[in-house]
Design a protein around this motif. Structure first.
Motif, PDB file in Angstrom:
ATOM      1  N   SER A   1      21.717  11.483  31.282  1.00 13.51           N
ATOM      2  CA  SER A   1      22.881  12.267  31.707  1.00 13.51           C
ATOM      3  C   SER A   1      22.803  12.684  33.162  1.00 13.51           C
TER       4      SER A   1
ATOM      5  N   PHE B   1      23.583   9.778  35.473  1.00 14.42           N
ATOM      6  CA  PHE B   1      25.015   9.482  35.435  1.00 14.42           C
ATOM      7  C   PHE B   1      25.798  10.515  36.240  1.00 14.42           C
ATOM      8  N   THR B   2      25.445  11.792  36.059  1.00 14.83           N
ATOM      9  CA  THR B   2      26.160  12.875  36.758  1.00 14.83           C
ATOM     10  C   THR B   2      26.027  12.728  38.275  1.00 14.83           C
TER      11      THR B   2
ATOM     12  N   TYR C   1      28.102   9.712  39.408  1.00 17.27           N
ATOM     13  CA  TYR C   1      29.536   9.995  39.305  1.00 17.27           C
ATOM     14  C   TYR C   1      29.975  10.955  40.424  1.00 17.27           C
TER      15      TYR C   1
ATOM     16  N   LEU D   1      26.432   1.434  31.818  1.00 20.24           N
ATOM     17  CA  LEU D   1      26.517   2.212  30.580  1.00 20.24           C
ATOM     18  C   LEU D   1      26.698   1.313  29.367  1.00 20.24           C
TER      19      LEU D   1
ATOM     20  N   HIS E   1      29.639   3.484  24.888  1.00 21.09           N
ATOM     21  CA  HIS E   1      29.125   4.720  25.493  1.00 21.09           C
ATOM     22  C   HIS E   1      30.299   5.624  25.878  1.00 21.09           C
ATOM     23  N   PRO E   2      30.314   6.884  25.415  1.00 25.78           N
ATOM     24  CA  PRO E   2      31.461   7.768  25.714  1.00 25.78           C
ATOM     25  C   PRO E   2      31.686   7.990  27.208  1.00 25.78           C
ATOM     26  N   TYR E   3      30.581   8.018  28.011  1.00 25.39           N
ATOM     27  CA  TYR E   3      30.751   8.205  29.446  1.00 25.39           C
ATOM     28  C   TYR E   3      31.537   7.048  30.074  1.00 25.39           C
ATOM     29  N   ALA E   4      31.374   5.847  29.492  1.00 25.99           N
ATOM     30  CA  ALA E   4      32.082   4.672  30.020  1.00 25.99           C
ATOM     31  C   ALA E   4      33.589   4.869  29.933  1.00 25.99           C
TER      32      ALA E   4
ATOM     33  N   PHE F   1      35.247   7.693  30.129  1.00 28.84           N
ATOM     34  CA  PHE F   1      35.697   8.610  31.174  1.00 28.84           C
ATOM     35  C   PHE F   1      35.708   7.924  32.544  1.00 28.84           C
ATOM     36  N   CYS F   2      34.730   7.041  32.758  1.00 28.53           N
ATOM     37  CA  CYS F   2      34.716   6.267  34.004  1.00 28.53           C
ATOM     38  C   CYS F   2      35.934   5.353  34.086  1.00 28.53           C
TER      39      CYS F   2
ATOM     40  N   ASP G   1      38.076  12.407  20.135  1.00 35.18           N
ATOM     41  CA  ASP G   1      38.095  11.015  20.591  1.00 35.18           C
ATOM     42  C   ASP G   1      39.399  10.333  20.190  1.00 35.18           C
TER      43      ASP G   1
END
Length: 343
Positions: A3, A6-7, A10, A42, A49-52, A54-55, A101
């Motif tokens: 995390s 990634f943060t 980003y 990701l 991947h949930p972060y993907a 948002f990206c 989601d």
């Protein structure tokens, strides 16, 4: 990618798209490329991947700023798909979900659909409605799924009647699960109308609509004797669709308790078969069985209805056999309640 990594990545990209005053414009192009690299990294760890997601939403906003509408729509739909898969994964694993989601998925698909509508790419917008409906159906949200299948059919009917028919067949499935027989009848009548308008075409191979709403052609065996009967009579795929919809409509009307209208449609079966080049013979047996079925259902003769189901079973599709089982269930409940009332 943990995390914190990634943060940090980003945040660095975010700095490139912050407003930097009048003379310095945000570098959306570079930010979009770096976000895509982040997404790929990701996805190597986890395809959903949930972060993907948002990206991808951030990529869509970058592409919107760059006036790249198609890439914007693709990014939104890809983000939505990841949100869908995360929601489905929770359901499969029995994890309690607050449907955040699901909400994000619908929002992303809706944004993508609006972009495609603005681009006049109605077939892609309709395919996304169809896909969204299918995923909602998989989550057990049949009422919402039915509504989106309907919207897809309305958009598809001008360009591809077969795609519209496929969407309506899915809508019928939802309505049957909801026991909404009125809307089931409406959808089946709509299917019959679309199929009858183009039933003069006779493709040499069966046309198939895939789960994504696209079309391909292949030889295909259906699990009913009636399909084999149609094949021997060399009738078109649309004729089969029309006749099957009419048979399903008869069964749904019986479930509604509308026996007279059921008889009216049974009486038209043989005529429609002749009008569409089907040689009458064995088809008369099917018509006769359905005439008897309507009569025995009205008379509430459980044993006869079950006996008729055994005779009709190999001729019918899986859905039609399910409808007869529902008729038997309704009939059994009616008989049981009448018995209790008489005591």
């Amino acid at each position: 990618m943990v995390s914190s990594e990634f943060t940090d990545s980003y945040r660095k990209i975010y700095q490139k798209v912050k407003k930097k005053g009048i003379l310095r414009k945000p570098n959306y192009g570079e930010a979009s490329e770096e976000l895509n690299s982040l997404v790929n990294g990701l996805k190597r760890e986890n395809k959903i991947h949930p972060y993907a997601a948002f990206c991808l939403k951030a990529i869509a906003r970058c592409e919107e700023a760059l006036k790249n509408s198609t890439l914007e729509a693709v990014a939104y739909s890809d983000a939505g798909y990841i949100f869908w898969q995360n929601e489905l994964e929770k359901k499969e694993e029995g994890i309690v979900s607050f449907e955040e989601d699901l909400t994000e998925a619908i929002h992303c698909y809706s944004l993508a659909i609006n972009v495609y509508k603005n681009l006049k790419k109605m077939s892609i917008a309709a395919a996304l409605y169809f896909e969204m409906a299918g995923l909602l159906k998989e989550l057990g949200k049949n009422e919402e799924a039915r509504d989106y299948f309907h919207i897809a059919a309305e958009m598809q009917q001008e360009e591809s009647a077969l795609c519209a028919i496929n969407s309506l067949e899915k809508s019928v499935e939802c309505n049957i699960l909801l026991r909404d027989y009125g809307n089931s009848c409406s959808d089946l009548i709509w299917i019959m109308k679309l199929a009858s308008e183009i039933s003069t075409e006779a493709p040499s191979r069966t046309i198939v609509v895939t789960e994504s709403g696209s079309i391909h052609s292949e030889s295909k065996q259906r699990p009913s004797l009636l399909d084999d009967f149609y094949s021997k009579n060399i009738c078109s795929a649309y004729t089969k669709v029309m006749m099957e919809a009419k048979i399903s409509l008869i069964l749904v009307l019986i479930l509604q308790g509308d026996f007279q209208q059921s008889r009216d449609f049974v009486s038209k079966l043989e005529r429609d078969a002749m009008n569409n080049g089907i040689v009458i013979g064995s088809f008369q047996l099917i018509t006769s069985l359905f005439e008897t079925l309507v009569d025995e259902c009205e008379q509430q003769d459980m044993e006869m209805v079950q006996s008729l189901h055994r005779e009709l079973y190999p001729w019918l599709t899986k859905q039609q056999n399910q409808l007869i089982l529902m008729i038997i269930e309704e009939l059994n409940n009616t008989i049981r309640l009448a018995s209790i009332a008489n005591k």
